[in-house]
Design a protein around this motif. Sequence first.
Motif, PDB file in Angstrom:
ATOM      1  N   LEU B 155      13.985 -34.715 -19.396  1.00 25.73           N
ATOM      2  CA  LEU B 155      13.043 -35.393 -18.557  1.00 25.73           C
ATOM      3  C   LEU B 155      11.773 -34.876 -18.859  1.00 25.73           C
ATOM      4  CD1 LEU B 155      11.970 -37.247 -16.293  1.00 25.73           C
ATOM      5  CD2 LEU B 155      12.654 -35.290 -14.840  1.00 25.73           C
ATOM      6  N   VAL B 156      10.536 -35.695 -19.153  1.00 24.20           N
ATOM      7  CA  VAL B 156       9.150 -35.428 -19.405  1.00 24.20           C
ATOM      8  C   VAL B 156       8.445 -36.425 -18.537  1.00 24.20           C
ATOM      9  CG1 VAL B 156       7.393 -35.927 -21.043  1.00 24.20           C
ATOM     10  CG2 VAL B 156       9.432 -35.144 -22.108  1.00 24.20           C
ATOM     11  N   LEU B 157       7.629 -35.564 -17.877  1.00 28.88           N
ATOM     12  CA  LEU B 157       6.593 -35.999 -16.849  1.00 28.88           C
ATOM     13  C   LEU B 157       5.224 -36.245 -17.354  1.00 28.88           C
ATOM     14  CD1 LEU B 157       8.502 -35.919 -14.411  1.00 28.88           C
ATOM     15  CD2 LEU B 157       7.721 -33.657 -13.920  1.00 28.88           C
ATOM     16  N   MET B 158       4.815 -37.528 -17.217  1.00 28.04           N
ATOM     17  CA  MET B 158       3.413 -37.788 -17.561  1.00 28.04           C
ATOM     18  C   MET B 158       2.428 -37.849 -16.416  1.00 28.04           C
ATOM     19  SD  MET B 158       3.793 -40.395 -20.607  1.00 28.04           S
ATOM     20  CE  MET B 158       2.117 -40.195 -21.107  1.00 28.04           C
ATOM     21  N   ALA B 159       1.328 -37.394 -16.579  1.00 24.19           N
ATOM     22  CA  ALA B 159       0.146 -37.620 -15.728  1.00 24.19           C
ATOM     23  C   ALA B 159       0.627 -37.133 -14.612  1.00 24.19           C
ATOM     24  CB  ALA B 159      -0.238 -39.057 -15.766  1.00 24.19           C
ATOM     25  N   GLY B 160       1.668 -36.331 -14.460  1.00 20.05           N
ATOM     26  CA  GLY B 160       2.056 -35.782 -13.213  1.00 20.05           C
ATOM     27  C   GLY B 160       1.485 -34.880 -12.421  1.00 20.05           C
ATOM     28  N   ALA B 161       2.018 -34.395 -11.267  1.00 18.04           N
ATOM     29  CA  ALA B 161       1.176 -33.547 -10.486  1.00 18.04           C
ATOM     30  C   ALA B 161       1.274 -32.114 -11.122  1.00 18.04           C
ATOM     31  CB  ALA B 161       2.249 -33.401  -9.344  1.00 18.04           C
ATOM     32  N   GLY B 162       1.530 -32.049 -12.333  1.00 20.75           N
ATOM     33  CA  GLY B 162       1.371 -30.846 -12.928  1.00 20.75           C
ATOM     34  C   GLY B 162       2.639 -30.174 -13.438  1.00 20.75           C
ATOM     35  N   GLU B 163       2.824 -28.986 -13.347  1.00 16.76           N
ATOM     36  CA  GLU B 163       3.881 -28.186 -13.945  1.00 16.76           C
ATOM     37  C   GLU B 163       5.157 -28.318 -13.103  1.00 16.76           C
ATOM     38  OE1 GLU B 163       0.730 -25.680 -15.451  1.00 16.76           O
ATOM     39  OE2 GLU B 163       1.110 -27.405 -15.194  1.00 16.76           O
ATOM     40  N   SER B 164       6.248 -28.307 -13.645  1.00 14.29           N
ATOM     41  CA  SER B 164       7.610 -28.238 -12.907  1.00 14.29           C
ATOM     42  C   SER B 164       8.539 -27.382 -14.123  1.00 14.29           C
ATOM     43  CB  SER B 164       8.266 -29.549 -12.911  1.00 14.29           C
ATOM     44  OG  SER B 164       9.515 -29.500 -12.973  1.00 14.29           O
ATOM     45  N   ASP B 165       9.252 -26.364 -13.403  1.00 13.02           N
ATOM     46  CA  ASP B 165       9.782 -25.551 -14.182  1.00 13.02           C
ATOM     47  C   ASP B 165      11.339 -26.351 -14.591  1.00 13.02           C
ATOM     48  OD1 ASP B 165       9.699 -23.942 -11.632  1.00 13.02           O
ATOM     49  OD2 ASP B 165      11.417 -24.921 -12.043  1.00 13.02           O
ATOM     50  N   SER B 166      11.717 -27.608 -14.068  1.00 11.11           N
ATOM     51  CA  SER B 166      12.743 -28.055 -14.660  1.00 11.11           C
ATOM     52  C   SER B 166      12.565 -29.421 -15.387  1.00 11.11           C
ATOM     53  CB  SER B 166      13.860 -28.785 -13.261  1.00 11.11           C
ATOM     54  OG  SER B 166      12.924 -29.443 -12.398  1.00 11.11           O
ATOM     55  N   ALA B 167      11.406 -29.460 -15.865  1.00 14.41           N
ATOM     56  CA  ALA B 167      10.754 -30.756 -16.639  1.00 14.41           C
ATOM     57  C   ALA B 167       9.838 -30.543 -17.558  1.00 14.41           C
ATOM     58  CB  ALA B 167      10.875 -32.067 -15.614  1.00 14.41           C
ATOM     59  N   TYR B 168       9.582 -31.296 -18.450  1.00 16.16           N
ATOM     60  CA  TYR B 168       8.115 -30.975 -19.512  1.00 16.16           C
ATOM     61  C   TYR B 168       6.981 -32.000 -18.986  1.00 16.16           C
ATOM     62  CZ  TYR B 168      11.583 -28.846 -22.199  1.00 16.16           C
ATOM     63  OH  TYR B 168      12.822 -28.135 -22.785  1.00 16.16           O
ATOM     64  N   THR B 169       6.094 -31.645 -18.926  1.00 15.89           N
ATOM     65  CA  THR B 169       4.860 -32.097 -18.639  1.00 15.89           C
ATOM     66  C   THR B 169       3.965 -32.516 -19.845  1.00 15.89           C
ATOM     67  OG1 THR B 169       5.247 -31.467 -16.493  1.00 15.89           O
ATOM     68  CG2 THR B 169       3.131 -32.115 -17.131  1.00 15.89           C
ATOM     69  N   VAL B 170       3.601 -33.789 -19.719  1.00 18.38           N
ATOM     70  CA  VAL B 170       2.469 -34.088 -20.706  1.00 18.38           C
ATOM     71  C   VAL B 170       1.142 -34.655 -19.933  1.00 18.38           C
ATOM     72  CG1 VAL B 170       1.715 -35.771 -22.612  1.00 18.38           C
ATOM     73  CG2 VAL B 170       3.898 -34.569 -22.632  1.00 18.38           C
ATOM     74  N   ARG B 171       0.141 -34.043 -20.065  1.00 15.04           N
ATOM     75  CA  ARG B 171      -1.228 -34.453 -19.233  1.00 15.04           C
ATOM     76  C   ARG B 171      -2.446 -34.467 -20.149  1.00 15.04           C
ATOM     77  NH1 ARG B 171      -3.972 -30.083 -17.832  1.00 15.04           N
ATOM     78  NH2 ARG B 171      -4.581 -31.087 -15.714  1.00 15.04           N
TER      79      ARG B 171
END
Lengths: 355, 355
Positions: B155-171
């Motif tokens: 799972l990749v989160l975009m423009a998300g609320a920020g970090e999550s240690d169970s998913a990747y984030t791209v911002r």
Amino acid sequence: MAEQAPTIYDVAERAGVSVATVSRALNDVESLRAVTRDKVMRAMAELDFVPNNVARGLSRGKNWVLGLAFMHSPVRANEAEVEADSLLYTDIIIRGVEAEAARHGYSLLLCSAGEEHPDGIAPLRNLTQSVDGWIVLDRVLSADEVPEISRRTPLVLMAGAGESDSAYTVRVDNEGGISSLVTHLVEVHGARRFGYMSGLNESPDNVARLRALRDSARRHGVSVDDADIISCDWTSGGAEVQTARWLDRRVDLPDVLVCANDQMAIGAIHAMGAKGLKVPRDIAVTGFDDIPIARYLTPALTTVRQSSSAMGAEAVDVLLAAMAGEPVANTTTLASRLQVRHSCGCRGELDEVAS
Amino acid sequence: MAEQAPTIYDVAERAGVSVATVSRALNDVESLRAVTRDKVMRAMAELDFVPNNVARGLSRGKNWVLGLAFMHSPVRANEAEVEADSLLYTDIIIRGVEAEAARHGYSLLLCSAGEEHPDGIAPLRNLTQSVDGWIVLDRVLSADEVPEISRRTPLVLMAGAGESDSAYTVRVDNEGGISSLVTHLVEVHGARRFGYMSGLNESPDNVARLRALRDSARRHGVSVDDADIISCDWTSGGAEVQTARWLDRRVDLPDVLVCANDQMAIGAIHAMGAKGLKVPRDIAVTGFDDIPIARYLTPALTTVRQSSSAMGAEAVDVLLAAMAGEPVANTTTLASRLQVRHSCGCRGELDEVAS
DNA sequence: CTGAAAGCGCTTACAG
DNA sequence: CTGAAAGCGCTTACAG
């Protein structure tokens, strides 16, 4: 990160029933006793079971997925790099299609084709069994490829070259829109000479708009000089460059430059400003589409309004009807309408601060 | 219209081999003798055989499909109906994601969620086995739903609320962009008082931009008055309305109105013009995104440039790396950069015809 | 009302 | 090098 997902077998075992029963619970089959159903439901919840839609689709022969195929935006990076992020018509259609598909419980599978693609429509062909129906935008399929696809899968062509007797077509009324535009320009503004800023030549909409312009002009006894047909690519950046060249070349400008879309009108107006020409005083400029910001431009853009998202939604409706075996018209033409603002020479209640 | 597609069995029969052999031909297995392969290929061609990707996916456990989940555009029709066809940020991301996915041989499955949706993330959960990985835009998943999904699917989160240690984030680097913007406004234009036109409150990007504005302002010893924070919805139409109200309410305007995106800056400038205010003379206005037409506006818009399509592509790259088990940074932050034009008060080589 | 079994269209060890 | 068979995760007549 890749934990094994529980299957129907795990649920069956935990609930102490057969997989058939689990399947029935999943599909809300009448015959199931309430107690049995509850037992199964509990097991599903405990295991956090999620049915595998792929397996479901294979078994039922229905995937609840619609496919949308389109050409990759043909923007050349060298011409106007910034345009890469431009609003392309395609994006709006995608949104319209997605929303309507979702409303009916379908997901949307995107499949892009590119002219550079080595194996042509192979990706589309390959996905054809993953999808319950296809919506295909212009230029993806050649005339002889259409029946090849539609033979196996219900197919709706959008913005396509026009009719096909093996597929449904959804298009916008380019003729009506351009015709009212020309009538307005001739009757209200006394325009006699028309120029045209062309989208990509291969695009059916572009072809239709130019032809409509020529036809309307002829009907009014006015003209479109070939030297005033500017070849362009739908983008603002391209239009800026091409308009500048055209202005350098032509001494005697037409009364109005009809642009095949709004983006190009924006670029053209900008290039004109750079050469000291004022729109609409020195030359009128019109667009097509009526993108949201058209009314915020200076001067506010006179254009032909169409709704690409509505067209996308319509394509879905046609496709679903066809899939359901309901009678559907072979061709659906959506209305377009003239949106008069200021770039044609009309003055609005909100005039620009006079210079 | 719904002709039965031939299967591997039909091909096998016609070629006089077993289905295993057909499968091997399909998958370019080494061991196959050239003659056998040719025989099979001929049969496939004759039958116009197309492999069923769904069955393939089920059997191999890999679908070559990436999922993209996003919120339905929350545009209220009543406020600015025309905006329905607006360029939403999401559309550009979709394009970027699709292109990069296609480049790697993946199709894109679109899955929209809506706040009004009765069963929340059910559609996403249901599709989770149809997909090899998820890219999910902001506001689709709540903090506790993230691990629920990422447990089963990369799972990749975009423009998300920020970090999550169970998913990747791209911002995107909101902080850096806003910071250079504020520095420019303070140091070059002597701005002391800042206003902010807000996107939807729930949006993480909106929150981050406002916070960045406040932090930067504080650092420069300048201020953001709460009364100059205008609540809006990302759209031009909304901004036009809200700006007009704000202007009616405030006598003492700030030096600059920092807008959370370009669309709203356009609407704000328009509303100001309607009240006889001239930008940037009376008040400066800035945007965020740098949409293609930003440079064609009057005045040309000073803004913070980011590339949403690049962000989409990056999300795909991160996801594919994660799927491949390669080491990937938990958070990827893409650069943004200040794009100075005229709406901040700078004068360009191409000045507007002076009033 | 529920289970055993065949089937959806492929793939892939396992034999030979 | 190729075939027979089991399996991917579900659904659905067919029995009982």
